[in-house]
Structure formats: C-alpha cells, structure tokens
Enzyme design. Structure first.
Site, short mmCIF file in Angstrom:
data_model
loop_
_atom_site.label_atom_id
_atom_site.label_comp_id
_atom_site.label_asym_id
_atom_site.label_seq_id
_atom_site.Cartn_x
_atom_site.Cartn_y
_atom_site.Cartn_z
N CYS A 10 -2.79 6.62 3.38
CA CYS A 10 -2.12 7.45 2.38
C CYS A 10 -3.11 7.94 1.32
O CYS A 10 -4.17 7.32 1.10
CB CYS A 10 -1.04 6.65 1.66
SG CYS A 10 0.40 6.26 2.66
N ASN A 23 -4.26 12.17 2.00
CA ASN A 23 -3.90 11.33 3.15
C ASN A 23 -4.72 11.75 4.38
O ASN A 23 -5.05 12.91 4.57
CB ASN A 23 -2.40 11.35 3.43
CG ASN A 23 -1.78 12.73 3.50
OD1 ASN A 23 -2.23 13.67 2.86
ND2 ASN A 23 -0.73 12.86 4.29
N GLU A 55 -2.92 7.79 -1.89
CA GLU A 55 -3.13 6.81 -2.98
C GLU A 55 -4.24 5.83 -2.59
O GLU A 55 -5.12 5.50 -3.37
CB GLU A 55 -1.84 6.02 -3.24
CG GLU A 55 -0.68 6.85 -3.74
CD GLU A 55 0.19 7.42 -2.63
OE1 GLU A 55 -0.34 7.80 -1.56
OE2 GLU A 55 1.41 7.49 -2.84
N CYS A 66 4.40 4.82 -0.98
CA CYS A 66 5.04 3.93 0.00
C CYS A 66 4.85 2.48 -0.43
O CYS A 66 4.08 2.17 -1.35
CB CYS A 66 4.44 4.18 1.39
SG CYS A 66 2.82 3.43 1.62
N GLU A 89 -4.74 11.24 8.52
CA GLU A 89 -3.93 10.80 9.66
C GLU A 89 -4.78 10.60 10.91
O GLU A 89 -5.79 11.27 11.12
CB GLU A 89 -2.83 11.84 9.91
CG GLU A 89 -1.91 11.96 8.71
CD GLU A 89 -0.75 12.92 8.90
OE1 GLU A 89 -0.80 13.75 9.82
OE2 GLU A 89 0.21 12.80 8.12
N1 THU Z 1 1.92 9.61 2.59
C1 THU Z 1 1.03 9.48 1.55
O1 THU Z 1 -0.13 9.89 1.66
N2 THU Z 1 1.46 8.88 0.42
C2 THU Z 1 2.74 8.48 0.20
O2 THU Z 1 3.02 7.97 -0.86
C3 THU Z 1 3.76 8.68 1.23
C4 THU Z 1 3.27 9.13 2.56
C5 THU Z 1 1.44 10.27 3.81
C6 THU Z 1 1.25 9.40 5.01
C7 THU Z 1 1.36 10.42 6.13
O3 THU Z 1 0.09 11.02 6.32
C8 THU Z 1 2.30 11.47 5.58
O4 THU Z 1 2.38 11.28 4.19
C9 THU Z 1 3.69 11.42 6.17
O5 THU Z 1 4.21 10.15 6.09
#
Ligand code: THU
Length: 133
Positions: free
Chosen positions: A54, A43, A56, A86, A45
């Site tokens: 994310c 992920n 995925e 998500c 940010e």
């Molecule tokens: N996140 C993912 O990378 N994948 C998921 O399936 C759920 C959430 C990340 C997004 C963000 O950087 C962190 O987790 C917290 O939400």
C-alpha cells in the site's frame, strides 16, 4: 509542514508514484516524521497480488529505511472520495508512533483529521513486548 502541503505531496504520489497495473486503483501517501522530514509513496501491485504494498507502507518504509523512527502524521489520498488505511497499514503506523494524526484527504481543501486511536483502538504495539506482564 502545513497540512495542505502534505496533502499536495500525497496527491503528487498518487498521480506519479504508483504501480497499479491490476486494480488501477491509485493511492498516494505522504508521511511527516517527528524531525520534520517527509517521505511520499504510492501503492505497488504484484501479479500474484498478496505482495502488493500500500501507499502508506511505501512512504513509511522509505522513512524507516532512512533511519527515521517516529511518525508525526500521514496524509492519504486515493481514487475514491475518502480512502482510509487498511488494517495492515494501521498496524504499521502503530509501530512507529502510538497516536499520530492521520489525514484522509479528497482534495487540498477537503480533508478529515483522525488519530490512530480513532482508527485502531486498543492497539498492540512495541511497548507491549517490553513491559511487565
Ligand atoms: N491501497 C492502498 O495503497 N492503501 C490503502 O489504504 C487501501 C488500499 C491499495 C492496495 C491496492 O494496490 C489497491 O489500493 C486496491 O486495493
């Protein structure tokens, strides 16, 4: 590729391929395409939050940008026990396969296998834009 190896790559992505200065919540994913190629990602940010990508989607977009279009399965590992994709990622997975396997892993030995149909039933996808009304 063996499921354990796919999970190992997702764990590597979680530990080495993320950029998470805000939530500090690290997620790794590794996607195997129908042709056997694999792509992993973490992920990423962004300070204004909503552009955050994310794990995925990072892995899937790497595959798609290399011309791959069909997902066979994807492994996901997060910082908490089981981390499920998500809603946005479920829809992105749907774009590139109707019902691939989704492996939600805690460790290489501890994982559950779902299908996209389990996680996104009655989905809308590319075929809906093509078929008869
Ligand atoms: N996140 C993912 O990378 N994948 C998921 O399936 C759920 C959430 C990340 C997004 C963000 O950087 C962190 O987790 C917290 O939400």
């Amino acid at each position: 590729m063996k499921i354990e190896e796919l999970i190992e790559r997702a764990l590597y992505a979680r530990d080495n391929m993320t950029y998470t200065p805000y939530s500090k919540y690290k997620v790794g994913a590794c996607v195997e395409m129908e042709d056997g190629s694999v792509y992993s990602g973490g992920n990423i940010e962004i300070a204004s939050y909503s552009p955050t990508n994310c794990a995925e989607r990072t892995a899937i977009f790497k595959a798609v940008s290399e011309g791959k279009r069909k997902i066979k399965r994807i492994a996901v590992v997060g910082d908490s026990f089981y981390t499920f994709p998500c809603g946005v990622c479920r829809q992105v997975i749907r774009e590139f396969s109707k019902n691939p396997e989704i492996i939600i892993a805690n460790t290489k030995e501890d994982y559950k296998i779902y299908t996209l149909e389990d996680l996104l039933p009655h989905s809308f996808g590319p075929e809906d834009l093509e078929g008869e009304k």
